[in-house]
Motif scaffolding. Sequence first.
Motif, PDB file in Angstrom:
ATOM      1  N   UNK A 124      30.374 -14.437 -37.097  1.00  0.00           N
ATOM      2  CA  UNK A 124      30.840 -14.470 -38.521  1.00  0.00           C
ATOM      3  C   UNK A 124      30.044 -14.372 -39.945  1.00  0.00           C
ATOM      4  N   UNK A 125      29.171 -13.172 -39.475  1.00  0.00           N
ATOM      5  CA  UNK A 125      28.663 -13.033 -41.616  1.00  0.00           C
ATOM      6  C   UNK A 125      29.387 -12.562 -41.856  1.00  0.00           C
ATOM      7  N   UNK A 126      30.496 -12.401 -41.882  1.00  0.00           N
ATOM      8  CA  UNK A 126      31.806 -11.769 -43.077  1.00  0.00           C
ATOM      9  C   UNK A 126      32.677 -12.678 -43.497  1.00  0.00           C
ATOM     10  N   UNK A 127      33.520 -13.802 -43.013  1.00  0.00           N
ATOM     11  CA  UNK A 127      33.708 -14.202 -43.533  1.00  0.00           C
ATOM     12  C   UNK A 127      32.513 -15.328 -44.786  1.00  0.00           C
ATOM     13  N   UNK A 128      31.486 -15.467 -44.084  1.00  0.00           N
ATOM     14  CA  UNK A 128      30.110 -16.582 -44.729  1.00  0.00           C
ATOM     15  C   UNK A 128      29.456 -15.824 -45.821  1.00  0.00           C
ATOM     16  N   UNK A 129      29.270 -14.433 -45.737  1.00  0.00           N
ATOM     17  CA  UNK A 129      29.088 -13.635 -47.359  1.00  0.00           C
ATOM     18  C   UNK A 129      29.903 -13.342 -48.240  1.00  0.00           C
ATOM     19  N   UNK A 130      31.376 -13.579 -47.783  1.00  0.00           N
ATOM     20  CA  UNK A 130      32.916 -13.774 -48.794  1.00  0.00           C
ATOM     21  C   UNK A 130      32.749 -15.330 -48.760  1.00  0.00           C
ATOM     22  N   UNK A 131      31.944 -15.916 -49.007  1.00  0.00           N
ATOM     23  CA  UNK A 131      31.815 -17.307 -48.997  1.00  0.00           C
ATOM     24  C   UNK A 131      31.049 -17.125 -49.795  1.00  0.00           C
ATOM     25  N   UNK A 132      29.658 -17.206 -49.762  1.00  0.00           N
ATOM     26  CA  UNK A 132      28.671 -17.147 -51.113  1.00  0.00           C
ATOM     27  C   UNK A 132      28.849 -16.296 -52.105  1.00  0.00           C
ATOM     28  N   UNK A 133      29.996 -15.333 -51.738  1.00  0.00           N
ATOM     29  CA  UNK A 133      30.106 -14.457 -53.230  1.00  0.00           C
ATOM     30  C   UNK A 133      31.239 -15.456 -53.168  1.00  0.00           C
ATOM     31  N   UNK A 134      32.077 -16.132 -52.770  1.00  0.00           N
ATOM     32  CA  UNK A 134      33.247 -17.177 -53.924  1.00  0.00           C
ATOM     33  C   UNK A 134      32.681 -17.923 -54.914  1.00  0.00           C
ATOM     34  N   UNK A 135      31.414 -18.377 -53.888  1.00  0.00           N
ATOM     35  CA  UNK A 135      30.580 -19.382 -54.574  1.00  0.00           C
ATOM     36  C   UNK A 135      29.635 -18.586 -56.043  1.00  0.00           C
ATOM     37  N   UNK A 136      30.062 -18.298 -55.446  1.00  0.00           N
ATOM     38  CA  UNK A 136      28.774 -16.996 -57.216  1.00  0.00           C
ATOM     39  C   UNK A 136      29.692 -16.474 -58.280  1.00  0.00           C
TER      40      UNK A 136
END
Length: 643
Positions: free
Chosen positions: A141-153
């Motif tokens: 799940x590293x990629x979907x979590x990183x994508x979520x953080x990027x979306x929040x940014x």
Amino acid sequence: MPPPAARLFADPEFPACVSSLLGRGNTPLSPLCDRITWLRPQEICPSPRLFPADGRDALGKQGILGDCWFICACSVLHTSPLLLHQVFPADQSTWEDEGYTGCFTCRFWRFGRWVEVTIDDRLPCLGHKLCFSHCQDQEAFWLPLLEKAYAKLHGCYEALWAGQVVDALVDLTGGLVERWSFESAEESFREEILSKMLDLKKRCAMSCSVLHSREGSGDLGQFHAFTITDIQHGITKNGETLLLFCVHNPWGRNCWEGSWRKSGDKWALMDQTESSRFLSQMRDGEFWVEKEEFFQEFNEVTLSFPVINKDEIESIWTGSPLSHTKQIYGTWVKGQNAGGSRNNTSFPDNPKFWLRVREQSEVYVTLLQKPRVGMGASDKMHSGRKLQCELSNNMVPIAVGLHIWKVEKRRFNLQKTVLAPPVAGTSSHSYDRQLHLRCQLSPGYYLLIPSTFLRDTEGDFLFRVLSSGPITLSELPSNQPVRRASEDVIPGIWETLELKGEWKKNNSAGGSRNFSSYHLNPAITFCVPPNSRMVKVTLRQHSQENQCHAIGFHVYLAPADGSFCPFSQEPCSSCIPHSHSLEVSKASELAPGQYIVVPSTYLPDQECKFSIFISTKTERKPIKSEETLGHILKEVSVISLMK
């Protein structure tokens, strides 16, 4: 046992609701929002983990969000454990840990600094499956979590709908990225790029994009980004050497209909052992492309520079570490320093920077423009925190350029300098968020001028220089008057001379003209050249703001015989009464000739160091230049809706 879901972290700034999915709501994501649910990884699969056991299974797959550009950029983290731990810090609690909290932190390099983004692990799903990015190993799940953080940014997932691979690579590395277009490229250039890609294939992230789909090219799509996962030489039965690219499609499914597809006829050119070697390496979504096909089907390649230590980058051209870095923030302001391109006589008004190179060095001068929020973009409020959708269709880019001149010394003629050809410069003003010039510079001083294509275009930027040798970077002080829109602006150039001095007790601190000791003050000579229209004198004291002396100055015409006595003549310009300010100034029309400025404190014997800035305005010759404007960048965003 992990704690129950009710006690896990729920991010109030990026809640599990539609506001975190949509910004403008003008993409195909909108109709699907009502069907999206938010689930934690342990609710999606029985044994979630951050990273797969096999690194190849970390390759990303794109869901219903058009962010293939971001997924391709994430491949840079496969090439460097250093970068991976910079972006995704180690030692975070996961689902197997007793102290797991449902909270993760990621880092991104944004406009000159690393920023942390903290999220919860609730992820958007359709039908109990992740509906945005996921890994080949769907329990990682590293990629979907990183994508979520990027979306929040960026304010919401929809802000990631389309973008540039190069921008995401900069955000993930804090380094340099080059993009090479193959359209109309010479064969020698292609061969040089191929050689570079072969040298760096294990150390750099490489991506290729289709901007114009060719008829008969299968299902590659248009405005779509791919990851280059390998480049290898193969041998045919006849001993011929072939160069094959392994390309991964973020859709995660086969899309290539070329002759080297999995069941293609070209594999018969190799013996079975050789062809099996290539075919056995393929993961879902990967395919092999031969060199000529590669140049035929793909329009450009993007490649990141290796990061060898924290914030230290290695040149892809020489292998030298770029271990010396300086950066300065700047702004183009309408009516002041937004001078436009070299097509405008106002070009010298742009912000100006000094670069000092102390030894022969490979130097990269970068200009990074701050993303601007476009018309109609929503500024969303999450628990009092303002978030802006800055990328994709919410970003309004400006066309920017950069030019460099070498000068012999710091006192130079600005007008003559900018009329001369630069030692380096952008061929056209482009809409890139970050652009850079690569130079081999000898020791000395260089003038750097960033510009927008159109005059009076406002924006913020970061000026950054990376070098293999020691450097210093500073901004030239700007002392030109603020021009109002209603003023009749006379084409001209401000040339500024800075002189330093000091008032010393019982020596050169004579006080104002009210005192007989006035003649002890420093007397500074300056010249108003022919064709000048205006002179501005600025006096700046080097004191703490709460310890200012009252300061002022008088300007006198210098006597022809050199016998200056301030009591025997009246000043032709004065900045009085004396003011308790860090800086005072006066603009006057003065005839060409020699003048003397006498700075003073109001009372005698008040000690302080000071600077005098003499700015003279002369009519400006037009710059012989025909700057061109680059094309609007074509963002990549192709999606494949999950069934």
